[in-house]
Design a protein around this motif. Structure first.
Motif, short mmCIF file in Angstrom:
data_model
loop_
_atom_site.label_atom_id
_atom_site.label_comp_id
_atom_site.label_asym_id
_atom_site.label_seq_id
_atom_site.Cartn_x
_atom_site.Cartn_y
_atom_site.Cartn_z
N GLN A 90 0.95 -1.32 0.27
CA GLN A 90 -0.30 -0.07 -0.22
C GLN A 90 0.81 1.70 0.14
OE1 GLN A 90 -3.43 0.78 0.70
NE2 GLN A 90 -2.72 2.51 -0.66
N PRO A 91 0.64 2.09 -1.46
CA PRO A 91 1.60 2.62 -0.84
C PRO A 91 1.18 4.12 0.25
CG PRO A 91 1.12 2.73 -3.61
CD PRO A 91 0.10 1.92 -2.49
N ILE A 92 2.27 4.38 0.38
CA ILE A 92 1.99 5.91 1.60
C ILE A 92 3.00 7.16 1.74
CG2 ILE A 92 1.75 6.18 4.33
CD1 ILE A 92 1.74 2.94 4.75
N LEU A 93 2.66 7.93 1.73
CA LEU A 93 3.31 9.41 1.30
C LEU A 93 3.07 10.14 2.43
CD1 LEU A 93 5.23 11.38 -0.03
CD2 LEU A 93 2.37 12.34 -0.54
N MET A 94 3.98 10.42 3.98
CA MET A 94 4.19 11.06 4.82
C MET A 94 4.37 12.13 4.26
SD MET A 94 6.11 9.90 8.14
CE MET A 94 4.99 8.22 8.75
N ILE A 95 3.41 13.74 5.01
CA ILE A 95 3.60 14.67 4.95
C ILE A 95 4.87 15.25 6.45
CG2 ILE A 95 2.79 16.89 4.62
CD1 ILE A 95 0.52 15.59 2.84
N THR A 96 5.69 16.31 6.18
CA THR A 96 6.13 16.28 7.73
C THR A 96 6.46 17.41 7.30
OG1 THR A 96 8.20 16.12 8.72
CG2 THR A 96 8.09 15.44 6.84
N GLY A 97 6.33 18.50 8.93
CA GLY A 97 7.09 19.65 9.07
C GLY A 97 8.61 19.30 9.25
N SER A 98 8.88 18.83 10.45
CA SER A 98 10.93 18.50 10.35
C SER A 98 11.45 18.29 8.76
CB SER A 98 10.72 17.10 11.18
OG SER A 98 12.30 16.48 11.31
N THR A 99 12.79 18.79 9.02
CA THR A 99 13.90 18.54 8.44
C THR A 99 14.66 17.72 9.36
OG1 THR A 99 14.76 21.19 8.93
CG2 THR A 99 13.29 20.94 7.22
N ALA A 100 14.90 17.61 10.35
CA ALA A 100 15.98 16.42 10.77
C ALA A 100 16.06 15.27 10.39
CB ALA A 100 15.91 16.93 12.36
N ALA A 101 16.96 14.82 9.92
CA ALA A 101 17.97 13.57 9.44
C ALA A 101 17.13 12.73 10.29
CB ALA A 101 18.96 13.15 9.08
N ALA A 112 6.72 4.07 5.64
CA ALA A 112 6.50 5.13 4.62
C ALA A 112 7.10 5.17 3.00
CB ALA A 112 6.46 6.70 5.43
N ASP A 113 6.28 4.80 2.41
CA ASP A 113 7.07 4.64 1.73
C ASP A 113 8.06 6.09 0.58
OD1 ASP A 113 6.36 2.41 0.33
OD2 ASP A 113 4.74 3.01 0.34
N ASP A 114 7.70 7.22 0.90
CA ASP A 114 7.68 8.80 0.43
C ASP A 114 7.06 9.93 1.34
OD1 ASP A 114 9.23 10.55 -1.13
OD2 ASP A 114 7.22 10.60 -2.72
N LEU A 115 8.51 10.52 1.50
CA LEU A 115 8.45 11.91 2.29
C LEU A 115 7.78 13.09 1.61
CD1 LEU A 115 10.93 10.75 5.20
CD2 LEU A 115 8.27 10.95 5.49
N LEU A 116 7.26 13.93 2.25
CA LEU A 116 6.77 14.93 1.38
C LEU A 116 7.09 16.20 2.42
CD1 LEU A 116 6.23 16.60 -0.96
CD2 LEU A 116 4.45 16.66 -0.55
N ARG A 117 8.01 17.19 2.04
CA ARG A 117 8.23 18.17 3.42
C ARG A 117 7.30 19.61 3.25
NH1 ARG A 117 14.93 18.88 3.92
NH2 ARG A 117 14.97 16.40 3.09
N LYS A 118 6.68 19.74 4.45
CA LYS A 118 6.07 20.78 4.46
C LYS A 118 7.38 22.35 5.00
CE LYS A 118 2.32 19.44 7.13
NZ LYS A 118 1.71 19.19 8.36
#
Length: 358
Positions: A90-101, A112-118
């Motif tokens: 199941q594809p899961i795209l996680m959205i996060t405001g963090s930039t910490a590695a 999660a399969d992918d991350l998208l930063r705010k």
């Protein structure tokens, strides 16, 4: 609406089914503006548990989840999807405001399969969603094709009322031998699939020959032997069957080159075909038929050892298999292990639904 969009909608490409999990109503409004109908169908869940509930009762092309949420956060949600629900693809795209590695790695390691930063650009969100949808639908098509092949193979098996669960036994035993030989995970999966699909080419053999109670004539044997090439043609165009297709084509080859369909000899016979044929022959020898009783493990082992001496079987592989049979008596059992419902059922459920009588 232009012609290309009309074609996409009629072909079933639209709408993209998206499950959004976020406790922030403003974020929901933002994504609703970006992922508009008719191309997207958005379902909203205010928390992780609500998202799990939705996944239990509906199918989605992609899941968008915020990482920071009260109660069940995005990381825990991903872990539950993979472990509790068993939705490995199941594809899961996680959205996060963090930039910490470490936060980014935490999201990926949780499933999660992918991350998208705010903040993100609307075009980037659409592009990520469309890429995930494309992968999901290709996977769904592949799963459907494979399940149909497995179910058809079981229909071939069911034509012969005397074989029982021959396919399931071979799938199980071939993997045991593969483990003994230290084969890779991909090779073990190919052996498991080969257990069910090895005789699928018999779909193309007339029943008058396939189900003939007596001995076949030389002319009928020519037709019967075509099942290996027919089966190979059925599966060879699927990339997922790259390692399984040679098993289907070559499991009747002989070490001395006297087998069929291609008369291959020695190590020119694909390794997995050499492994599989030992399990196939052994199961046939110990299985009772109307015209014979099932042999004991000792009798079957003696025949395989004799065939290796005559040059029909890979001598090294035969020794390894016979040693395994001595150490694992269950290999001579006619019982069939219970399928794990969390794994690929190799067509069991689909075949059962096709043949169920109300």
């Amino acid at each position: 609406m232009d012609q290309n969009e009309l074609i996409r909608r009629l072909s079933g490409e639209y709408p993209y089914r998206v499950l959004m999990i976020d406790d922030d109503p403003l974020q929901r409004l933002l994504i609703e503006e970006i992922l508009e109908p008719p191309q997207y169908h958005l379902t909203y869940a205010p928390g992780g548990q609500d998202g799990l509930d939705w996944l239990c009762r509906a199918e989605f092309d992609v899941v968008l989840t915020d990482r920071r949420m009260p109660g069940m956060d995005g990381d825990e949600f991903c872990r539950r999807v993979r472990s509790d629900l068993g939705l490995a693809v199941q594809p899961i795209l996680m959205i996060t405001g963090s930039t910490a590695a470490e936060d980014l790695m935490g999201g990926l390691s949780s499933g999660a399969d992918d991350l998208l930063r705010k903040p993100y650009h609307p075009m980037e969100l659409r592009a990520r969603v469309q890429a995930a949808v494309h992968r999901k639908r290709i996977t769904d098509q592949l799963d459907s094709t494979e399940s149909t092949l497995f179910a058809l193979a079981r229909m071939v098996e069911a034509k012969d009322e005397n074989t029982g669960d021959h396919c399931s036994r071979l799938a199980h035993k071939a993997v045991l031998l593969g483990l003994e030989l230290g084969l890779s995970t991909a090779e073990l999966m190919a052996l498991r699939r080969g257990g069910v699909l090895h005789d699928i080419g018999k779909l193309g053999i007339p029943d008058a020959i396939l189900l003939k109670p007596g001995h076949l004539t030389p002319e009928e044997w020519v037709v019967m032997r075509e099942h290996t090439t027919i089966g190979h043609q059925l599966v060879s165009q699927l990339k997922s069957m790259r390692l399984t297709a040679p098993i289907i084509r070559h499991h009747h080859e002989r070490w001395d080159g006297s087998g069929y369909p291609d008369g291959l000899a020695g190590e020119s016979i694909p390794l997995l075909a050499r492994v599989f044929q030992l399990v196939d022959i052994h199961d046939a020898l110990i299985s009772p038929r109307p015209y014979k009783e099932g042999m004991s493990a000792e009798q079957a082992s003696a025949i395989l050892a004799d065939e290796a001496e005559r040059g029909w079987r890979d001598p090294y592989m035969t020794r390894r298999f016979l040693d395994l049979v001595r150490r694992r008596p269950e290999l001579a059992s006619m019982s069939t292990p219970q399928a794990d419902p969390a794994n690929d059922d190799l067509g069991v459920r689909l075949y059962a639904s096709m043949t169920r009588r109300n």
